[in-house]
Design an enzyme around this catalytic site. Structure first.
Site, PDB file in Angstrom:
ATOM      1  N   ASP A 285      -2.834   8.316  19.331  1.00 37.13           N
ATOM      2  CA  ASP A 285      -3.896   7.650  18.813  1.00 37.13           C
ATOM      3  C   ASP A 285      -5.064   8.120  18.646  1.00 37.13           C
ATOM      4  O   ASP A 285      -5.916   7.918  17.686  1.00 37.13           O
ATOM      5  CB  ASP A 285      -4.210   6.517  19.975  1.00 37.13           C
ATOM      6  CG  ASP A 285      -3.131   5.420  20.167  1.00 37.13           C
ATOM      7  OD1 ASP A 285      -2.185   5.151  19.437  1.00 37.13           O
ATOM      8  OD2 ASP A 285      -3.210   4.381  20.888  1.00 37.13           O
ATOM      9  N   SER A 478       3.112   2.449  16.643  1.00 38.16           N
ATOM     10  CA  SER A 478       1.973   3.290  17.148  1.00 38.16           C
ATOM     11  C   SER A 478       1.120   4.137  16.441  1.00 38.16           C
ATOM     12  O   SER A 478      -0.030   4.683  16.573  1.00 38.16           O
ATOM     13  CB  SER A 478       2.657   3.666  18.525  1.00 38.16           C
ATOM     14  OG  SER A 478       2.860   3.201  19.509  1.00 38.16           O
ATOM     15  N   ASP A 517       1.933  -1.649  -3.270  1.00 38.34           N
ATOM     16  CA  ASP A 517       3.052  -2.784  -3.251  1.00 38.34           C
ATOM     17  C   ASP A 517       4.407  -2.394  -2.702  1.00 38.34           C
ATOM     18  O   ASP A 517       4.911  -1.490  -3.465  1.00 38.34           O
ATOM     19  CB  ASP A 517       2.835  -3.672  -4.317  1.00 38.34           C
ATOM     20  CG  ASP A 517       3.905  -4.732  -4.161  1.00 38.34           C
ATOM     21  OD1 ASP A 517       4.101  -5.200  -2.922  1.00 38.34           O
ATOM     22  OD2 ASP A 517       4.017  -5.594  -5.012  1.00 38.34           O
ATOM     23  N   GLY A 531       4.924  -8.373  -3.798  1.00 38.04           N
ATOM     24  CA  GLY A 531       3.713  -9.079  -3.134  1.00 38.04           C
ATOM     25  C   GLY A 531       3.837  -8.947  -1.690  1.00 38.04           C
ATOM     26  O   GLY A 531       4.544  -8.133  -1.100  1.00 38.04           O
ATOM     27  N   ASP A 533       4.933  -9.578   2.047  1.00 39.28           N
ATOM     28  CA  ASP A 533       6.232  -9.820   2.636  1.00 39.28           C
ATOM     29  C   ASP A 533       6.233  -9.566   3.999  1.00 39.28           C
ATOM     30  O   ASP A 533       5.146  -9.050   4.552  1.00 39.28           O
ATOM     31  CB  ASP A 533       7.393  -9.084   1.918  1.00 39.28           C
ATOM     32  CG  ASP A 533       7.149  -7.453   2.296  1.00 39.28           C
ATOM     33  OD1 ASP A 533       6.939  -7.004   3.108  1.00 39.28           O
ATOM     34  OD2 ASP A 533       7.013  -7.047   0.947  1.00 39.28           O
TER      35      ASP A 533
END
Length: 582
Positions: A285, A478, A517, A531, A533
């Site tokens: 992180d 993560s 996309d 599009g 999903d």
């Protein structure tokens, strides 16, 4: 759209469908006598596949977190919509913490009433958070059972001993409407870390499918271009346990990749813990939020005692009440049914709403078991019943799903596939936010659709993370969440920290060339399609293009806004004399 969960009670059908392994799918057990008591949203939490060891010893000391009902909740929801809607007179404005407290925090009289009741029950160490949303208190099991008209039992579950309230939590009728939930009556509900390691792959037809990327590799792949480093923006990571090695690993990674050393502050929330079991998660992180950002004005690491819902609620709340970081990442989650049962869903949603009204954004991992809950508290398979992750399912959190990142031989973007483990689906308990209307495909459930966006998560195209001083390849959502945080920090700096809460703006630019996309692959059971999903949401960032798109949609500013003041002095601990945050 409501902050409150869609359903005040779980129907039998929903419980059967949504209950993850480890939680009973029945209605809360009935109290023998609830005269003069009113129910909170903390329901009975009875682990299954566990052995009941009987009552928790009466003298066992526990700390509970009482979540209070904010004032004028519908007004706050409308305010968030107004400040997020181009053309509205309030567009681009945000609240300060003091403004939130004055208008939306529980009243002082409510706090006094709850505090007086806790004192009358013999509870001690009673502390009220600055925004008055949370009250923490300590008591014995016997005192807590009496105070909340419940029963707390011990269980042997998956090789560990846990406790849980086998009856709902109640408060006296005089406090009806004041207390949302009582957290800390169970430690069986815990966030899990969706961290993934590489597995052998036989794919040979992909242009470039490297074992791992360093930060600069992600810059190239996601087209940073001229988007500036996030030197004007403060960010946050939510963590737990002893972070001494995490800070050392961050410095090692920065040196290895020729990155500047970011200033940091560890904000201790609650009692310090020596636990290091999640250190590799916090390594990922910290290194890939700041690494993707290139640099940040300040890194805040909110560090709490454990991954229990009660402790996590406290660090989320500290993020909002301090309001020093523009955005943060929570690379953990749990089946949302757990958060619904113990009441943390409603408590945290209030906190996330405050943050959104203040222009803060929380990113969260959508999970690593596709559209299902994990059977065991580990990443990956086996997967259980269909369900989505919390806090990713909160309307006021940006859920980040996973992709497999494929690059050309020069490291530039080629394409992405939906990663087979990336979390997604429809929430059973959280209403769809207004910004998803007309974009998220209709389903039989009207809950929030996940994920909102996606970034690289496949550990076979993962990140080169320094753990205990040595590089390791890791992935999972993560990774995706801190990558998204790093991108957003760059965009905030580029737009003078005036972008505000990200979700409405990202959906507002849906269809622009700021997103890739993603139309290949599936996350099981959801395929990637043209599009939006349930595998990859709006798609992944093309950062340079998104930065240009934001020029058209971001609130107009006459002068750059400075980064929030850094607060406590940088270092491995809070400033001298400070106390653990309530």
């Amino acid at each position: 759209m409501k902050l409150r969960s869609k359903y005040l009670r779980v129907t039998a059908a929903t419980a059967l469908l949504a209950t993850p392994i480890g939680v009973m799918g029945s209605m809360p057990t009935a109290q023998a006598d609830t005269t003069n008591w009113v129910a909170t949203h903390t329901q009975a939490f009875v682990p299954t596949n566990a052995t009941n060891l009987g009552s928790l010893p009466a003298s066992t000391e526990l700390t509970v977190v009482i979540g209070l009902q904010m004032q004028n909740q519908s007004g706050l929801e409308q305010y968030i919509q107004d400040i997020s809607t181009p053309g509205n007179a309030l567009y681009g404005q945000t609240l300060t913490p003091s403004q939130f407290e004055a208008t939306y925090s529980p009243s002082s009289s409510t706090v006094d009433a709850v505090t007086s009741y806790l004192e009358s029950q013999g509870l001690s160490n009673i502390q009220v958070s600055a925004n008055r949303l949370l009250i923490t208190a300590t008591g014995t099991a016997q005192q807590l059972e009496s105070a909340f008209n419940t029963q707390i039992d011990q269980f042997s579950m998956n090789g560990r001993t846990v406790y849980a309230n086998v009856d709902p939590a109640y408060v006296p009728s005089s406090l009806g409407g004041a207390v949302v939930a009582v957290l800390g009556l169970t430690n069986a509900a815990q966030m899990q870390l969706p961290l993934a390691t590489p597995t052998p792959t036989t794919s040979t037809s992909l242009p470039n499918y490297p074992a791992s990327y360093n930060p600069q590799g992600f810059w190239k792949a996601y087209n940073i271009g001229n988007t500036p480093q996030a030197t004007g923006t403060n960010i946050a990571i939510f963590a737990e346990g002893n972070l001494t090695q995490v800070v050392q690993d961050l410095r090692t990674e920065e040196a290895a990749n020729q990155l500047p050393q970011v200033p940091y502050t560890i904000v201790q929330v609650g009692i310090a813990s020596n636990d290091t079991s999640g250190a590799d998660e916090w390594d990922l992180d910290t290194q890939y939020s700041t690494g993707m950002a290139g640099n940040v004005a300040h890194l805040y690491i909110y560090d709490t005692t454990s991954l229990t819902d009660s402790d996590i609620a406290r660090e989320f709340n500290k993020f909002a009440e301090q309001d020093v970081a523009k955005a943060g990442s929570a690379s953990f989650g749990e089946c949302e049914y757990d958060a619904y049962l113990d009441g943390s869903m409603l408590v945290d949603d209030e906190v996330f709403a405050e943050a959104a009204a203040q222009g803060q954004t929380t990113f969260a991992s959508a999970g690593d078991t596709g559209g299902f809950c994990a059977v065991t508290p580990t990443n990956g398979v086996p997967a259980g019943v269909p369900d989505v992750n919390y806090p990713a399912s909160s309307p006021y959190v940006v859920a980040v799903g996973g992709t497999t990142l494929i690059t050309n031989s020069d490291g530039s973007y080629d394409e992405e596939l939906a990663w087979t483990g990336g979390g997604g689906g429809t929430s059973y308990f959280e209403s769809a936010p207004y910004w998803q209307n007309g974009i998220v495909p209709p389903t039989t459930n009207v809950g929030k659709g996940l994920p909102d966006i996606a970034m690289d998560a496949d550990p076979n195209s993962g990140a080169n993370v320094y753990v205990d001083g040595s590089p390791e390849v890791v992935g999972g959502t993560s990774l995706a969440s801190p990558l998204a945080l790093g991108v957003w920090a760059r965009l905030e700096t580029s737009h003078n920290n005036q972008l505000g809460f990200a979700a409405p703006l990202l959906y507002g630019v849906y269809g622009s060339d700021g997103f890739h996309d993603i139309t290949l692959g599936d996350s099981g059971p959801y395929p990637a399609t043209p599009g939006w999903d349930f595998a990859t949401g709006l798609g992944s960032f093309d950062v340079s293009n998104m930065n240009t798109v934001m020029d058209q949609y971001a609130p107009m500013q006459t002068a750059p806004a400075p980064a929030p003041a850094p607060g406590p002095a940088p270092g491995p601990a809070p400033a001298p004399g400070s106390q653990p945050a309530p």
